[in-house]
Write a protein that holds these residues in place. Structure first.
Motif, mmCIF file in Angstrom:
data_model
loop_
_atom_site.group_PDB
_atom_site.id
_atom_site.type_symbol
_atom_site.label_atom_id
_atom_site.label_comp_id
_atom_site.label_asym_id
_atom_site.label_seq_id
_atom_site.Cartn_x
_atom_site.Cartn_y
_atom_site.Cartn_z
ATOM 1 N N LEU A 19 16.850 19.412 -3.197
ATOM 2 C CA LEU A 19 17.461 18.102 -3.386
ATOM 3 C C LEU A 19 16.431 17.070 -3.840
ATOM 4 O O LEU A 19 16.701 16.269 -4.739
ATOM 5 C CB LEU A 19 18.134 17.656 -2.086
ATOM 6 C CG LEU A 19 19.054 16.464 -2.185
ATOM 7 C CD1 LEU A 19 20.232 16.770 -3.098
ATOM 8 C CD2 LEU A 19 19.551 16.053 -0.811
ATOM 9 N N ALA A 20 15.250 17.097 -3.254
ATOM 10 C CA ALA A 20 14.193 16.156 -3.642
ATOM 11 C C ALA A 20 13.750 16.377 -5.080
ATOM 12 O O ALA A 20 13.346 15.434 -5.763
ATOM 13 C CB ALA A 20 13.001 16.302 -2.693
ATOM 14 N N THR A 21 13.847 17.603 -5.557
ATOM 15 C CA THR A 21 13.440 17.929 -6.920
ATOM 16 C C THR A 21 14.435 17.434 -7.952
ATOM 17 O O THR A 21 14.052 17.033 -9.050
ATOM 18 C CB THR A 21 13.264 19.459 -7.075
ATOM 19 O OG1 THR A 21 12.309 19.900 -6.106
ATOM 20 C CG2 THR A 21 12.767 19.823 -8.452
ATOM 21 N N VAL A 22 15.724 17.421 -7.603
ATOM 22 C CA VAL A 22 16.758 17.093 -8.586
ATOM 23 C C VAL A 22 17.334 15.686 -8.455
ATOM 24 O O VAL A 22 18.078 15.259 -9.324
ATOM 25 C CB VAL A 22 17.910 18.125 -8.559
ATOM 26 C CG1 VAL A 22 17.409 19.498 -8.942
ATOM 27 C CG2 VAL A 22 18.610 18.135 -7.220
ATOM 28 N N THR A 23 17.036 14.957 -7.379
ATOM 29 C CA THR A 23 17.572 13.607 -7.220
ATOM 30 C C THR A 23 16.458 12.604 -6.984
ATOM 31 O O THR A 23 15.400 12.939 -6.476
ATOM 32 C CB THR A 23 18.562 13.515 -6.039
ATOM 33 O OG1 THR A 23 17.857 13.771 -4.828
ATOM 34 C CG2 THR A 23 19.708 14.479 -6.191
ATOM 35 N N GLU A 24 16.746 11.389 -7.352
ATOM 36 C CA GLU A 24 15.781 10.313 -7.133
ATOM 37 C C GLU A 24 16.377 9.181 -6.299
ATOM 38 O O GLU A 24 15.708 8.212 -6.016
ATOM 39 C CB GLU A 24 15.328 9.734 -8.476
ATOM 40 C CG GLU A 24 14.601 10.733 -9.344
ATOM 41 C CD GLU A 24 14.236 10.141 -10.691
ATOM 42 O OE1 GLU A 24 14.427 8.929 -10.888
ATOM 43 O OE2 GLU A 24 13.752 10.886 -11.547
ATOM 44 N N ASP A 25 17.646 9.306 -5.924
ATOM 45 C CA ASP A 25 18.322 8.189 -5.285
ATOM 46 C C ASP A 25 18.257 8.190 -3.761
ATOM 47 O O ASP A 25 18.913 7.379 -3.116
ATOM 48 C CB ASP A 25 19.783 8.126 -5.744
ATOM 49 C CG ASP A 25 20.561 9.389 -5.408
ATOM 50 O OD1 ASP A 25 19.972 10.294 -4.789
ATOM 51 O OD2 ASP A 25 21.744 9.466 -5.761
ATOM 52 N N GLY A 26 17.484 9.071 -3.167
ATOM 53 C CA GLY A 26 17.323 9.072 -1.721
ATOM 54 C C GLY A 26 18.584 9.433 -0.954
ATOM 55 O O GLY A 26 18.875 8.858 0.080
ATOM 56 N N MET A 27 19.326 10.389 -1.460
ATOM 57 C CA MET A 27 20.548 10.817 -0.789
ATOM 58 C C MET A 27 20.236 11.283 0.624
ATOM 59 O O MET A 27 19.140 11.737 0.912
ATOM 60 C CB MET A 27 21.208 11.963 -1.569
ATOM 61 C CG MET A 27 21.697 11.569 -2.936
ATOM 62 S SD MET A 27 22.347 12.978 -3.845
ATOM 63 C CE MET A 27 23.772 13.390 -2.870
ATOM 64 N N ASN A 28 21.214 11.179 1.509
ATOM 65 C CA ASN A 28 21.046 11.633 2.875
ATOM 66 C C ASN A 28 21.094 13.152 2.906
ATOM 67 O O ASN A 28 22.164 13.757 2.972
ATOM 68 C CB ASN A 28 22.140 11.031 3.760
ATOM 69 C CG ASN A 28 21.931 11.356 5.215
ATOM 70 O OD1 ASN A 28 21.217 12.285 5.576
ATOM 71 N ND2 ASN A 28 22.548 10.574 6.063
ATOM 72 N N ALA A 29 19.941 13.779 2.864
ATOM 73 C CA ALA A 29 19.855 15.238 2.769
ATOM 74 C C ALA A 29 20.460 15.919 3.984
ATOM 75 O O ALA A 29 21.110 16.951 3.852
ATOM 76 C CB ALA A 29 18.402 15.666 2.587
ATOM 77 N N GLY A 30 20.283 15.347 5.169
ATOM 78 C CA GLY A 30 20.826 15.958 6.374
ATOM 79 C C GLY A 30 22.339 16.022 6.356
ATOM 80 O O GLY A 30 22.939 17.048 6.683
#
Length: 93
Positions: A19-30
């Motif tokens: 997720l960190a590799t493909v997004t830059e918007d700080g989505m709630n990964a949990g």
């Protein structure tokens, strides 16, 4: 290169790395990880143990086949998404 496809969610750490590799918007990964874990139809793609793609069926009740699939950019030209979509489609039947 052999890509392994598995019908279960990856470990949370692998998911967060993808997720960190493909997004830059700080989505709630949990929260997003919980969504994937609760999905009945999930496919994870690995290259030598490294998570390179992840997909799930988002509309489990309908027949329109809505999918959420993410594949690392370096792997997008290798038809991984196509194979993941086929596998997800088979599990819907």
């Amino acid at each position: 290169m052999i890509i392994a496809l598995e019908n279960e969610p990856p470990a949370q750490g692998q998911f967060e790395e993808l997720l960190a590799t493909v997004t830059e918007d700080g989505m709630n990964a949990g929260l997003l990880y919980e969504t994937y874990c609760q999905s009945r139809y999930v496919v994870a793609a690995y290259d030598q143990g490294r998570l390179v793609g992840l997909g799930r069926v988002t509309d489990e009740s309908g027949t329109c086949g809505e999918y959420q699939i993410t594949v690392l950019q370096d792997y997008q030209s290798r038809d991984i998404e196509t194979y993941m979509r086929k596998l997800l489609s088979m599990h819907r039947l």
